[in-house]
Design a protein around this motif. Structure first.
Motif, mmCIF file in Angstrom:
data_model
loop_
_atom_site.group_PDB
_atom_site.id
_atom_site.type_symbol
_atom_site.label_atom_id
_atom_site.label_comp_id
_atom_site.label_asym_id
_atom_site.label_seq_id
_atom_site.Cartn_x
_atom_site.Cartn_y
_atom_site.Cartn_z
ATOM 1 N N ARG A 103 0.841 -1.093 -0.088
ATOM 2 C CA ARG A 103 0.108 0.062 0.039
ATOM 3 C C ARG A 103 0.979 1.068 -0.143
ATOM 4 N N PRO A 104 0.519 2.464 -0.488
ATOM 5 C CA PRO A 104 1.223 3.489 -0.456
ATOM 6 C C PRO A 104 1.267 4.268 0.997
ATOM 7 N N GLU A 105 2.192 4.930 1.157
ATOM 8 C CA GLU A 105 2.408 5.813 2.329
ATOM 9 C C GLU A 105 1.692 7.034 2.025
ATOM 10 N N LEU A 106 1.686 7.901 0.985
ATOM 11 C CA LEU A 106 1.119 9.097 0.819
ATOM 12 C C LEU A 106 0.687 9.202 -0.810
ATOM 13 N N VAL A 107 -0.387 9.852 -1.126
ATOM 14 C CA VAL A 107 -0.790 10.061 -2.425
ATOM 15 C C VAL A 107 -1.030 11.590 -2.715
ATOM 16 N N ILE A 108 -0.215 12.039 -3.704
ATOM 17 C CA ILE A 108 -0.365 13.464 -4.102
ATOM 18 C C ILE A 108 -1.255 13.848 -5.487
ATOM 19 N N PHE A 109 -2.091 14.653 -5.413
ATOM 20 C CA PHE A 109 -2.948 15.181 -6.620
ATOM 21 C C PHE A 109 -2.482 16.371 -6.888
ATOM 22 N N ILE A 110 -2.070 16.670 -8.074
ATOM 23 C CA ILE A 110 -1.509 17.790 -8.695
ATOM 24 C C ILE A 110 -2.512 18.462 -9.739
ATOM 25 N N ASP A 111 -3.568 19.212 -9.384
ATOM 26 C CA ASP A 111 -4.536 19.935 -10.181
ATOM 27 C C ASP A 111 -3.821 20.889 -11.280
ATOM 28 N N GLU A 112 -4.390 20.991 -12.221
ATOM 29 C CA GLU A 112 -3.998 21.979 -13.323
ATOM 30 C C GLU A 112 -2.581 21.869 -13.580
ATOM 31 N N ALA A 113 -2.264 20.561 -13.844
ATOM 32 C CA ALA A 113 -0.795 20.034 -13.972
ATOM 33 C C ALA A 113 -0.148 20.839 -15.231
ATOM 34 N N HIS A 114 -0.878 21.265 -16.214
ATOM 35 C CA HIS A 114 -0.204 21.985 -17.067
ATOM 36 C C HIS A 114 0.742 23.214 -16.790
ATOM 37 N N LEU A 115 0.038 23.881 -15.683
ATOM 38 C CA LEU A 115 0.803 24.980 -15.040
ATOM 39 C C LEU A 115 2.348 24.718 -14.717
ATOM 40 N N ILE A 116 2.543 23.483 -14.414
ATOM 41 C CA ILE A 116 3.794 23.068 -14.238
ATOM 42 C C ILE A 116 4.684 23.055 -15.322
ATOM 43 N N PHE A 117 3.972 22.281 -16.401
ATOM 44 C CA PHE A 117 4.990 21.745 -17.792
ATOM 45 C C PHE A 117 4.909 22.891 -18.681
ATOM 46 N N ASP A 118 4.080 23.981 -18.699
ATOM 47 C CA ASP A 118 3.758 25.058 -19.778
ATOM 48 C C ASP A 118 5.252 25.794 -19.950
ATOM 49 N N GLN A 119 5.485 26.409 -18.771
ATOM 50 C CA GLN A 119 6.683 27.132 -18.722
ATOM 51 C C GLN A 119 8.110 26.677 -18.165
ATOM 52 N N ALA A 120 8.128 25.288 -18.006
ATOM 53 C CA ALA A 120 9.275 24.701 -17.477
ATOM 54 C C ALA A 120 10.248 24.532 -18.511
ATOM 55 N N SER A 121 11.706 24.686 -17.857
ATOM 56 C CA SER A 121 12.713 24.493 -18.845
ATOM 57 C C SER A 121 12.864 23.169 -19.037
#
Length: 505
Positions: A281-299
């Motif tokens: 079983r996992p220890e922690l689960v992370i949900f990242i909403d609007e994930a495109h905000l991370i990738f759009d301007q990332a180098s």
């Protein structure tokens, strides 16, 4: 015959002998098929996932359903809530006819329930304040966040090394800016002696990048008290995992701050969590909403860092789920790491939309029961295409799924409810105070002041010495006339001439 074959395929493909969660029931030709529950094994939840679909198709409710069942199984959740529509999970839902009817079709009993919630914030909103120090990022990650070139990254590494060598705490952005200034001004000679020359052009470029980060509110994020990731792993007295909602409604236009925080969080979790391998079983689960905000301007460097963390962090028992409108928003290197895919409806309004749908359909397994590109446009609200990994890590058959309804409230909290949660929170009290202890900024300022005082005292000593010399009695430099005659060359020659004559007699 087709319905029987379909039921058998789904029941076999989604059969679970161990702990699992239930997303809903399978659909064929738009109708719920009895006894075809879509079960996701807990042991594969840390293989990450994607929840995609157009606005208004039910993505938030799907996250709510997943979070509720994880919490019930004693697994804490982190939800990065950018739209602010997830907080209702802290209150029980309402029994309504359309919900009970929906559940009867799937054969799933419906109950209402509230879940333990902590409200966290990166800004000045009410809630548990999230902070991290610059030194916790380390020179490599800090350079990647700033999108620096190799030369500039080298300068950052030198500054971190200087702080380590001289035991100078590097806590916030004003500390780092002060070090940049010191390295090329007052401390230039010291830096050159120990680490070599540092270009003012490089420090100027780094400073501009830091100012850009500050303009997105990062000055609030960097500092103390640093957030302890163990506070995300809490279980309440009833055995339910806490659902930690990070309220990001006021940073939608600040992708730099968002990606900075996310990378810091993932890096800290990865560095601190013990290796687990394929645990049950996992220890922690992370949900990242609007994930495109991370990738759009990332180098590219930043994207490489995200991809690396996603690949490695699952062995620490951490599952990461990206929520976005279209799977094409997520880079292929990250997309390839995602075991669970939940695809809500997409709308084909333009030729580009149709191309995107065709590309999306190609990310899912082939099915003899569905034409994937057609089904994606025909799904109703609260319906989705699902494929996961079974207990052996084998991809499950593609299934159109009628998602079960959340047990908690499908709406936001009122301000008074938010206040009640924060007032009862131990974490709010723990992190509410901003600590500004002596660090690089103060230490270097004192060092500069001390050096300036010493220089001023030395200058004063020299000035006083000159004044003393000027005021002392001066001996005349004029030679006594008699001495002058006696020591003249003419006198000496004459004296030697007389002496010579006397001796000759």
């Amino acid at each position: 015959m087709t319905a029987t074959k379909f039921s058998e395929s789904i029941r076999t493909g989604y059969d679970c002998k161990g702990e699992h969660i239930i997303l809903g029931g399978a659909l064929l030709n738009g109708e719920a098929v009895p006894d075809t529950l879509i079960k996701i094994p807990l042991k594969t939840i840390n293989r990450h996932g994607l929840i995609a679909g157009a606005t208004g198709t039910g993505k938030t409710k799907t996250i709510q359903v997943l979070s509720e069942q994880l919490s019930q199984n004693g697994i804490p959740v982190v939800m990065m809530d950018i739209k602010g529509d997830f907080s209702g999970i802290a209150m029980p839902g309402e029994v309504k006819p359309f919900i009970t009817e929906r559940h009867e079709k799937m054969g799933i009993p419906y109950e209402t329930k509230a879940f333990p919630v902590e409200l966290l914030t990166l800004s000045k909103q009410d809630g548990v304040r999230l902070r991290a120090t610059v030194s916790e990022f380390g020179p490599v990650l800090f350079s990647r966040i700033l999108d620096l070139n190799d030369t500039q990254s080298g300068v950052v590494s030198v500054i971190f090394k200087y702080c380590d060598d001289h035991q100078i705490p590097l806590l916030d952005l004003k500390d780092f800016k002060k070090l940049l200034q010191y390295a090329t001004e007052e401390g230039k000679a010291e830096f050159e002696k120990e680490y070599g020359r540092i270009s003012t052009a490089s420090t100027g470029s780094i400073l501009r990048k830091i100012i850009e980060l500050e303009q997105q509110g990062a000055d609030i994020f960097f500092g103390e008290l640093s957030f302890d990731i163990n506070d995300l792993m809490r279980i309440d007295s009833n055995g339910n995992g806490y659902i930690n909602i990070i309220r990001l409604t006021d940073i939608q236009d600040k992708p730099k701050l968002f990606s900075t925080f996310m990378l810091c969080l993932l890096a800290e979790i990865y560095s601190q969590m013990p290796e687990q391998g394929d645990s049950g079983r996992p220890e922690l689960v992370i949900f990242i909403d609007e994930a495109h905000l991370i990738f759009d301007q990332a180098s590219k460097a930043l994207l490489d860092q995200i991809e690396t963390i996603v690949k490695l962090i699952r062995s620490k028992g951490i599952g990461i789920y990206f929520i976005t409108q279209n799977p094409t928003d997520v880079p292929n290197g990250v997309l390839a790491q995602l075991g669970l895919k939940i695809q809500h409806a997409l709308r084909a309004f333009t030729a580009n939309d149709r191309k995107a749908i065709k590309m999306t359909a190609e990310n899912y397994p082939l099915s003899e029961f569905y034409k994937t590109d057609e089904v994606i446009t025909q799904l109703g609200i609260g319906e989705a295409l699902v494929t996961a990994l079974n207990e052996k890590g084998i991809p499950t058959p593609l299934a159109a799924c009628m998602m079960r309804a959340p047990m908690s409230r499908m709406d936001i909290l009122t301000q008074s409810e938010i206040d009640t949660i924060n007032n009862n929170s131990k974490l709010v009290k723990k992190y509410q105070e901003t600590i500004d202890r002596e660090s690089a900024y103060e230490i270097l300022n004192k060092k500069i002041e001390t050096a300036q005082e010493a220089a001023a005292q030395e200058q004063q000593r020299k000035t006083e010495a000159k004044e003393t010399q000027r005021s002392a009695p001066q001996k005349s430099s004029a030679m006594n006339p008699i001495v002058k005659v006696l020591t003249s060359a003419t006198f000496i020659r004459g004296a030697f001439g007389i002496l010579s004559k006397i001796l000759n007699k």
